[in-house]
Design an enzyme around this catalytic site. Structure first.
Site, PDB file in Angstrom:
ATOM      1  N   HIS A  52       0.761  -1.164  -0.082  1.00 13.16           N
ATOM      2  CA  HIS A  52       0.062   0.137  -0.006  1.00 13.16           C
ATOM      3  C   HIS A  52       0.886   1.160  -0.059  1.00 13.16           C
ATOM      4  O   HIS A  52       2.043   1.137   0.541  1.00 13.16           O
ATOM      5  CB  HIS A  52      -1.065   0.105   1.300  1.00 13.16           C
ATOM      6  CG  HIS A  52      -2.152  -1.036   1.011  1.00 13.16           C
ATOM      7  ND1 HIS A  52      -3.147  -0.956   1.802  1.00 13.16           N
ATOM      8  CD2 HIS A  52      -2.279  -2.032   0.181  1.00 13.16           C
ATOM      9  CE1 HIS A  52      -4.059  -1.926   1.563  1.00 13.16           C
ATOM     10  NE2 HIS A  52      -3.532  -2.600   0.537  1.00 13.16           N
ATOM     11  N   GLU A  54       0.903   4.089   1.741  1.00 13.51           N
ATOM     12  CA  GLU A  54       1.485   4.603   2.794  1.00 13.51           C
ATOM     13  C   GLU A  54       2.652   3.765   3.703  1.00 13.51           C
ATOM     14  O   GLU A  54       3.508   4.186   4.035  1.00 13.51           O
ATOM     15  CB  GLU A  54       0.375   4.697   4.038  1.00 13.51           C
ATOM     16  CG  GLU A  54      -0.946   5.801   3.849  1.00 13.51           C
ATOM     17  CD  GLU A  54      -1.998   5.145   2.923  1.00 13.51           C
ATOM     18  OE1 GLU A  54      -3.018   5.687   2.984  1.00 13.51           O
ATOM     19  OE2 GLU A  54      -1.742   3.902   2.503  1.00 13.51           O
ATOM     20  N   CYS A  98      -5.785   2.415   5.324  1.00 16.76           N
ATOM     21  CA  CYS A  98      -6.684   1.132   5.636  1.00 16.76           C
ATOM     22  C   CYS A  98      -6.294   0.824   7.108  1.00 16.76           C
ATOM     23  O   CYS A  98      -5.536   1.073   7.714  1.00 16.76           O
ATOM     24  CB  CYS A  98      -6.211   0.040   4.830  1.00 16.76           C
ATOM     25  SG  CYS A  98      -4.564  -0.536   5.100  1.00 16.76           S
ATOM     26  N   CYS A 108      -2.166   0.117   7.102  1.00 18.20           N
ATOM     27  CA  CYS A 108      -1.286   1.171   7.127  1.00 18.20           C
ATOM     28  C   CYS A 108      -1.843   2.255   8.328  1.00 18.20           C
ATOM     29  O   CYS A 108      -0.813   2.915   8.732  1.00 18.20           O
ATOM     30  CB  CYS A 108      -1.759   1.890   5.725  1.00 18.20           C
ATOM     31  SG  CYS A 108      -1.328   1.310   4.120  1.00 18.20           S
TER      32      CYS A 108
END
Length: 164
Positions: A52, A54, A98, A108
């Site tokens: 992801h 981040e 998330c 994240c």
């Protein structure tokens, strides 16, 4: 910086089972009133392994060398430790971090909490296409200032859903 995060999201390889998200991390060093300095950027699936945005941006901060930091912050300042920088960092992300991962990887929101970032600027909340997201609330509960940026929600959501 949210525009830069949106440009990062546009680099994502679109897939029907995940969002295209971009992230930018800036730090205010040596004190919170200092102008922001770009530390890293990231986007979804940039690093192999269903990663992801981040998490990718954080990974890059942790891998910065002392020389990288010296170039970024200049010779008049002592080279800061990465954890110190992150405590004074702002994260700009096109979509709410998330709070749960269907892949079993850490969320994240948890990674940002562990990094002890100062603030998280968010372009749009995560729709419930895949999971119910409570990332912003997790950040708030951990004492992180969450700022919902207005005006780019449609662009952030359209980019996130590219390929769906």
């Amino acid at each position: 910086f949210l525009q830069k995060a949106l440009e990062e999201a546009q680099k994502c390889q679109a897939v029907p089972t995940a969002f295209c998200v971009g992230c930018v991390i800036v730090a205010h060093w040596p004190d919170p009133q200092s102008p922001p300095t770009l530390l890293s950027t990231g986007y979804s699936r940039e690093i192999p392994g269903n990663t992801h945005a981040e998490a990718n941006a954080l990974s890059k901060v942790y891998s910065l060398t002392d020389e990288d930091l010296q170039r970024s912050f200049g010779v008049e300042h002592e080279v800061p430790r990465r954890k110190e920088l992150l405590r004074q960092a702002d994260v700009y992300t096109t979509m709410e971090p998330c709070s749960v991962r269907t892949s079993g990887l850490p969320s994240c929101a948890d990674a940002l909490i562990q990094a002890q970032i100062s603030r998280c600027f968010i372009g749009v909340s995560e729709p419930d296409d895949f999971v119910i997201c409570e990332g912003a609330q997790k950040l708030k509960n951990a004492g992180i200032d969450v700022v919902w940026l207005k005006g780019m929600e449609e662009a952030c959501l359209a980019e996130a859903r590219r390929g769906h």
